[in-house]
Design a protein around this motif. Structure first.
Motif, PDB file in Angstrom:
ATOM      1  N   ALA A  20     -26.151  80.449  54.013  1.00  0.00           N
ATOM      2  CA  ALA A  20     -27.401  79.678  54.090  1.00  0.00           C
ATOM      3  C   ALA A  20     -28.298  79.981  55.296  1.00  0.00           C
ATOM      4  N   GLY A  22     -30.068  82.597  55.427  1.00  0.00           N
ATOM      5  CA  GLY A  22     -31.253  83.228  54.831  1.00  0.00           C
ATOM      6  C   GLY A  22     -31.126  84.710  54.527  1.00  0.00           C
ATOM      7  N   LYS A  23     -29.919  85.195  54.320  1.00  0.00           N
ATOM      8  CA  LYS A  23     -29.717  86.636  54.068  1.00  0.00           C
ATOM      9  C   LYS A  23     -30.388  87.085  52.765  1.00  0.00           C
ATOM     10  N   SER A  24     -30.144  86.332  51.685  1.00  0.00           N
ATOM     11  CA  SER A  24     -30.751  86.683  50.401  1.00  0.00           C
ATOM     12  C   SER A  24     -32.271  86.562  50.480  1.00  0.00           C
ATOM     13  N   SER A  25     -32.735  85.532  51.169  1.00  0.00           N
ATOM     14  CA  SER A  25     -34.181  85.321  51.316  1.00  0.00           C
ATOM     15  C   SER A  25     -34.823  86.440  52.130  1.00  0.00           C
ATOM     16  N   LYS A  36     -38.243  82.013  47.798  1.00  0.00           N
ATOM     17  CA  LYS A  36     -37.892  80.877  46.940  1.00  0.00           C
ATOM     18  C   LYS A  36     -37.248  79.800  47.784  1.00  0.00           C
ATOM     19  N   LEU A  37     -37.707  78.570  47.586  1.00  0.00           N
ATOM     20  CA  LEU A  37     -37.193  77.475  48.400  1.00  0.00           C
ATOM     21  C   LEU A  37     -35.726  77.202  48.107  1.00  0.00           C
ATOM     22  N   THR A  39     -32.579  78.978  46.705  1.00  0.00           N
ATOM     23  CA  THR A  39     -31.933  80.180  46.219  1.00  0.00           C
ATOM     24  C   THR A  39     -30.515  79.830  45.806  1.00  0.00           C
ATOM     25  N   ASN A 123     -33.244  83.644  62.206  1.00  0.00           N
ATOM     26  CA  ASN A 123     -34.144  83.419  61.063  1.00  0.00           C
ATOM     27  C   ASN A 123     -34.584  81.946  60.978  1.00  0.00           C
ATOM     28  N   LYS A 124     -35.564  81.694  60.145  1.00  0.00           N
ATOM     29  CA  LYS A 124     -36.169  80.370  59.895  1.00  0.00           C
ATOM     30  C   LYS A 124     -36.985  79.890  61.090  1.00  0.00           C
ATOM     31  N   ASP A 126     -39.985  79.637  61.344  1.00  0.00           N
ATOM     32  CA  ASP A 126     -41.104  78.802  60.876  1.00  0.00           C
ATOM     33  C   ASP A 126     -40.783  77.312  60.962  1.00  0.00           C
ATOM     34  N   ALA A 156     -38.167  84.364  56.764  1.00  0.00           N
ATOM     35  CA  ALA A 156     -38.232  84.906  55.400  1.00  0.00           C
ATOM     36  C   ALA A 156     -39.289  84.130  54.625  1.00  0.00           C
TER      37      ALA A 156
HETATM   38  P1  GDP Z   1     -27.880  83.063  52.455  1.00  0.00           P
HETATM   39  O1  GDP Z   1     -26.770  82.206  51.945  1.00  0.00           O
HETATM   40  O2  GDP Z   1     -27.635  83.493  53.875  1.00  0.00           O
HETATM   41  O3  GDP Z   1     -28.211  84.218  51.559  1.00  0.00           O
HETATM   42  O4  GDP Z   1     -29.193  82.128  52.543  1.00  0.00           O
HETATM   43  P2  GDP Z   1     -30.359  81.954  51.456  1.00  0.00           P
HETATM   44  O5  GDP Z   1     -31.261  83.136  51.448  1.00  0.00           O
HETATM   45  O6  GDP Z   1     -29.751  81.561  50.149  1.00  0.00           O
HETATM   46  O7  GDP Z   1     -31.187  80.746  52.075  1.00  0.00           O
HETATM   47  C1  GDP Z   1     -30.624  79.453  52.204  1.00  0.00           C
HETATM   48  C2  GDP Z   1     -31.740  78.415  52.156  1.00  0.00           C
HETATM   49  O8  GDP Z   1     -32.596  78.564  53.287  1.00  0.00           O
HETATM   50  C3  GDP Z   1     -32.648  78.534  50.926  1.00  0.00           C
HETATM   51  O9  GDP Z   1     -32.988  77.244  50.488  1.00  0.00           O
HETATM   52  C4  GDP Z   1     -33.880  79.260  51.442  1.00  0.00           C
HETATM   53  O10 GDP Z   1     -35.043  78.914  50.727  1.00  0.00           O
HETATM   54  C5  GDP Z   1     -33.951  78.776  52.884  1.00  0.00           C
HETATM   55  N1  GDP Z   1     -34.534  79.776  53.799  1.00  0.00           N
HETATM   56  C6  GDP Z   1     -34.145  81.061  53.957  1.00  0.00           C
HETATM   57  N2  GDP Z   1     -34.889  81.688  54.889  1.00  0.00           N
HETATM   58  C7  GDP Z   1     -35.786  80.770  55.334  1.00  0.00           C
HETATM   59  C8  GDP Z   1     -36.837  80.801  56.314  1.00  0.00           C
HETATM   60  O11 GDP Z   1     -37.128  81.809  56.988  1.00  0.00           O
HETATM   61  N3  GDP Z   1     -37.541  79.646  56.499  1.00  0.00           N
HETATM   62  C9  GDP Z   1     -37.277  78.503  55.787  1.00  0.00           C
HETATM   63  N4  GDP Z   1     -38.037  77.439  56.043  1.00  0.00           N
HETATM   64  N5  GDP Z   1     -36.284  78.440  54.874  1.00  0.00           N
HETATM   65  C10 GDP Z   1     -35.554  79.549  54.642  1.00  0.00           C
END
Ligand code: GDP
Length: 177
Positions: A20, A22-25, A36-37, A39, A123-124, A126, A156
């Motif tokens: 979570a 934000g790797k996929s994002s 995508k909010l 994922t 990351n994040k 913002d 992301a």
């Molecule tokens: P992963 O498990 O590391 O691949 O994480 P995801 O890409 O699935 O992201 C987890 C959650 O964080 C999702 O709801 C995304 O929308 C949110 N997210 C990812 N990157 C960002 C970011 O840069 N900013 C914000 N505000 N939310 C993010």
């Protein structure tokens, strides 16, 4: 992008870090310019191929997402074994994900043959305006210094620094190869 159709060498870049962060994002923003909010872990792709221009030359990257398997150490390790570089992410609004970076670095160094280039990514960024609790930029900078790695903060969501982070790492990986 048909870069991968050629016999050009692709460098393997692995995205690492807690679930979570934000790797996929990050990958979605980098390769499709989308966000995508919500994922889903199961939707995580194995890898994406993309060519980047680094110092005027095309560099083909094979970008691997650990796609929800970060919990399984043995699987994570197999990703790192053949990696040429790692994008190691934490979430600036999640202290735990920052504290776990040490463990990730230890695992990467344990598994990879020689010191592979790592880019530490907060990351994040913002979300920083809205969050009282967040990991200060200086903490990320200090940690990166102790590991002798690069560091940057990304979003992301709004796309800031995503491409820059990858280009910095690609340059290092190219030099290191
Ligand atoms: P992963 O498990 O590391 O691949 O994480 P995801 O890409 O699935 O992201 C987890 C959650 O964080 C999702 O709801 C995304 O929308 C949110 N997210 C990812 N990157 C960002 C970011 O840069 N900013 C914000 N505000 N939310 C993010």
């Amino acid at each position: 992008d048909l870069g991968y159709m050629t016999s050009e060498k692709a460098y393997r870049i692995v995205l690492a870090g807690d679930a979570a962060v934000g790797k996929s994002s990050f990958l979605l923003r980098l390769c499709k310019n989308e966000f995508k909010l919500n994922t889903s872990a199961t939707l995580g792709v194995d890898f994406q191929m993309k060519t980047f221009i680094v110092d005027g030359e095309p560099v083909l990257l094979q970008l691997w997402d650990t796609a929800g398997q970060e919990r399984f150490r043995s699987i994570a390790k197999s990703y790192f074994r053949r990696a040429d570089g790692v994008l190691l992410l934490y979430d600036v609004t999640c202290e735990k994900s920052f504290l776990n970076i040490r463990e990730w670095v230890d695992m990467i160094e344990d598994v990879s043959q020689d010191d592979i280039p790592i880019m530490l990514v907060g990351n994040k960024c913002d979300l920083r305006q809205d969050q009282v609790e967040s990991v200060p930029t200086s903490y990320g900078e200090k940690l990166a210094m102790t590991y002798n790695t690069l560091f940057c903060e990304t979003s992301a969501k709004d796309g800031s620094n995503i491409l820059e982070a990858v280009l910095h790492l690609a340059r290092l990986v190219k030099k290191h190869a």
